[in-house]
Design a protein around this motif. Sequence first.
Motif: not given
Length: 398
Positions: A373-392
């Motif tokens: 489970r991932l909680a998308l609780i941060d800002t949109v910009d921070k979430t974009r960066d973190v999701l890119r890391i997980v996707t990679d």
Amino acid sequence: MINPRIAAMRTYSAARKTQLFATLGRPIVADLTIGEPQHQPDPHIERILHEFAAQSLGKYPKTKQEQFLTEAIINAAHYSKVLPTPISEEQVIAGCGSGELLFSFVFASLDPDKPYVLIPNPSYQVYSSATELAGGKPYYFNLTKERDFQPDLSDVPREVLERTSLCFINSPNNPCGVSYSEESLRMLISLARQHNFVLASDECYSEIYFNEKPKSVLEICAALDGDSRFLNVVAFDTLSKRSSLAGLRSGAMIGDARLVSNYLKMRLSERKVLPLHVQRASAFAWTNYNDVDRNREMYRQKRDLARELYVAIGQEQSMPDSTFYCWLDVSELQGDDECFALELAKETGVLTYPGSYFSVSHDGINPGRGFIRLALIDTVDKTRDVLRIVTDFVGSYE
């Protein structure tokens, strides 16, 4: 000296998670394990808290909340739900967050002659913890991918249903990120009335959805009965998720007046009550609908940002329709979700929740195993960066 029921309780999932990452040995880049919204709350909330703090210090607040807060909760319910008749004051109690209300409600509802409490699996562990401490018997019903994570009590033995005091449901659902169908909710209400148990609906994510607004169990009840008595049913909500006010610790319970008055009788001795300045801020937040819309739009943007991650794992059809959680099936990458979460953390510094921590083995399966489970609780910009890391990480996983 020590209550043996506490010793027998299973370890809380947050403690297990802390232990899992205790020896990580690298900086944490992002913690996606906690459902603690980080959106900036409406600044008027802070002004209200300051304005009323001083005059609140020398006065006991009422155990049953002040009239202005009761009215705000009722107004919020009528704004967000289609109900044929008004909700009465006797049907409402405010509390110190929905988690506290859900936990203590078990003690007011458990009949020793009907010890079973039906609990979705996976789910918020408070349901089972309260049941175990109150001396009840948890009976789990699995939420599975094959059933679109919808509740199905058809396999619960009749002798269990006849000895059930309470059934918990959670829609929109944590951790699965789905809303229960109207058909599922009608079935649950029918069973609760047929076997005379309480249906307790945890709806703390009710305002976080992306397409069609999910139905509250209160709406289904009202449509069935043509009134707002909500027989055998109570629903719980909180300002933590919808208004990004986790630290305010403010929730509400609405439902069958018989159940609410019985709970209040216990609460008069418990003395759990919101301070007056918190009640003032809460009353404003419950009817601050523009802020709810603002938060929902940010969660929509973050859910859409997660699409690339779902595509990378071949599960675009499993995108969440509600809540701010991603419930990712990683079983084809790594059958051990705990191992996957730890590998992800060691490689990237991103913390996620092993799905098996939300569930127990029932009918030979642990329905949370193989998920994270991932909680998308941060800002949109921070979430974009973190999701890119997980996707990679997912894309290069071997």
